[in-house]
Design an enzyme around this catalytic site. Sequence first.
Site, PDB file in Angstrom:
ATOM      1  N   GLU A 161       9.992 116.881  -6.980  1.00  0.00           N
ATOM      2  CA  GLU A 161       8.835 115.868  -7.007  1.00  0.00           C
ATOM      3  C   GLU A 161       7.551 116.692  -7.301  1.00  0.00           C
ATOM      4  O   GLU A 161       6.542 116.648  -6.535  1.00  0.00           O
ATOM      5  CB  GLU A 161       8.831 115.112  -5.521  1.00  0.00           C
ATOM      6  N   HIS A 238      16.347 106.447  -7.166  1.00  0.00           N
ATOM      7  CA  HIS A 238      16.048 105.473  -6.003  1.00  0.00           C
ATOM      8  C   HIS A 238      15.446 104.159  -6.588  1.00  0.00           C
ATOM      9  O   HIS A 238      14.111 104.059  -6.870  1.00  0.00           O
ATOM     10  CB  HIS A 238      15.177 105.841  -5.156  1.00  0.00           C
ATOM     11  N   GLU A 267      20.254 110.962  -6.235  1.00  0.00           N
ATOM     12  CA  GLU A 267      20.152 110.390  -5.077  1.00  0.00           C
ATOM     13  C   GLU A 267      20.166 108.865  -5.302  1.00  0.00           C
ATOM     14  O   GLU A 267      19.214 108.140  -4.732  1.00  0.00           O
ATOM     15  CB  GLU A 267      18.613 110.839  -4.464  1.00  0.00           C
ATOM     16  N   ASP A 269      20.505 105.087  -5.121  1.00  0.00           N
ATOM     17  CA  ASP A 269      20.517 103.733  -4.094  1.00  0.00           C
ATOM     18  C   ASP A 269      19.775 102.504  -4.985  1.00  0.00           C
ATOM     19  O   ASP A 269      18.816 102.851  -5.713  1.00  0.00           O
ATOM     20  CB  ASP A 269      20.108 104.004  -2.718  1.00  0.00           C
TER      21      ASP A 269
END
Length: 350
Positions: A161, A238, A267, A269
Amino acid sequence: MSRTRLRVAAALAAVLVAAGIATGPAAQAHDRQPTLAELAQRHGRYFGSATDNPELTDPAYTRLLGSEFDTITPGNGMKWYATEPQQGVFDWTEGDQIVHLAREHHQRVRAHTLVWHSQLPDWLTSRTWTAPELRAVLKKHIQTEVRHYRGKVYSWDVVNEAFNEDGSYRETIWYKTLGPGYIADALRWAHQADPGAKLYLNDYNIEAVGPKSDAYYTLARELKAAHVPLDGIGFQAHLALQYGYPGTLEENLRRFSRLRLDTALTEVDVRMQLPATDEKLAEQATWYADLTTACLAVRRCVGITIWDWTDKYSWIPAVFPGEGAALPWDDQLAPKPAYFALRAALGHRE
């Protein structure tokens, strides 16, 4: 709707109709279905899950974690606050537990993460550092941790990030004190400590082509030109139903491939505003299928990791109040439409 999405939708419909029969105890006993990992392996990909230490005391949870996936990612146990809680004092307890679990189940580990602005220990954030001081601290942390896990992990999310949504550098302790060169340094130090590990930059909201993913593309091109050891870009993925699907994902994966970089969905979802409805769960299933189809379409997209596999242990409700139901299994560990959509996208006919 594209031919690919029509094919996946048709397969999903057939799967959902058959699911009650195909997943019953008798069917499992006499005709074991291939796992998500086994289906992905047919395409030369992996299919993994994140996990975290507190939930490893749940035997029903760990059984499926150990059987359905071929890679696991430690959600928190390898982050700085866990591994170097006091300066120069390292604690490998949580990370080692997950590496040991992976070895027991013949799984690889995507190690996460070495350099991030969040979840840092107080000793690091409560004082002002000179550039030479912080550079030495960063180098020691990276090399000590990577050496500890040398030969035990498949890859590292080295820097996590690093950019803002507009493509500017995030004003982290690392950037403000060391400048943008900290990213190249981190990659070099990690490579020195374990030349065999794949090294990634990882971020969220870079699935679609846009300012933030453009920043990573520019940086990756510069790093490759300078012969900095960078192997891949991690697209966290995400996602949230209310913000729309990143329709340029496949195009974006392809352009990073042209830089001779691997990509991975790291990651995944897909959260929704609660309560979950049949309609929302169906849309979520389509998104999971579309993400998978995009990865399979790009040769250098090497695999998919969901950010834990059950809603029971999802991070979403604590961070996004009123949202959740983001994973392919519900909080009772029962498969949802998204799970069967993943199977259909991976080409399995129940």
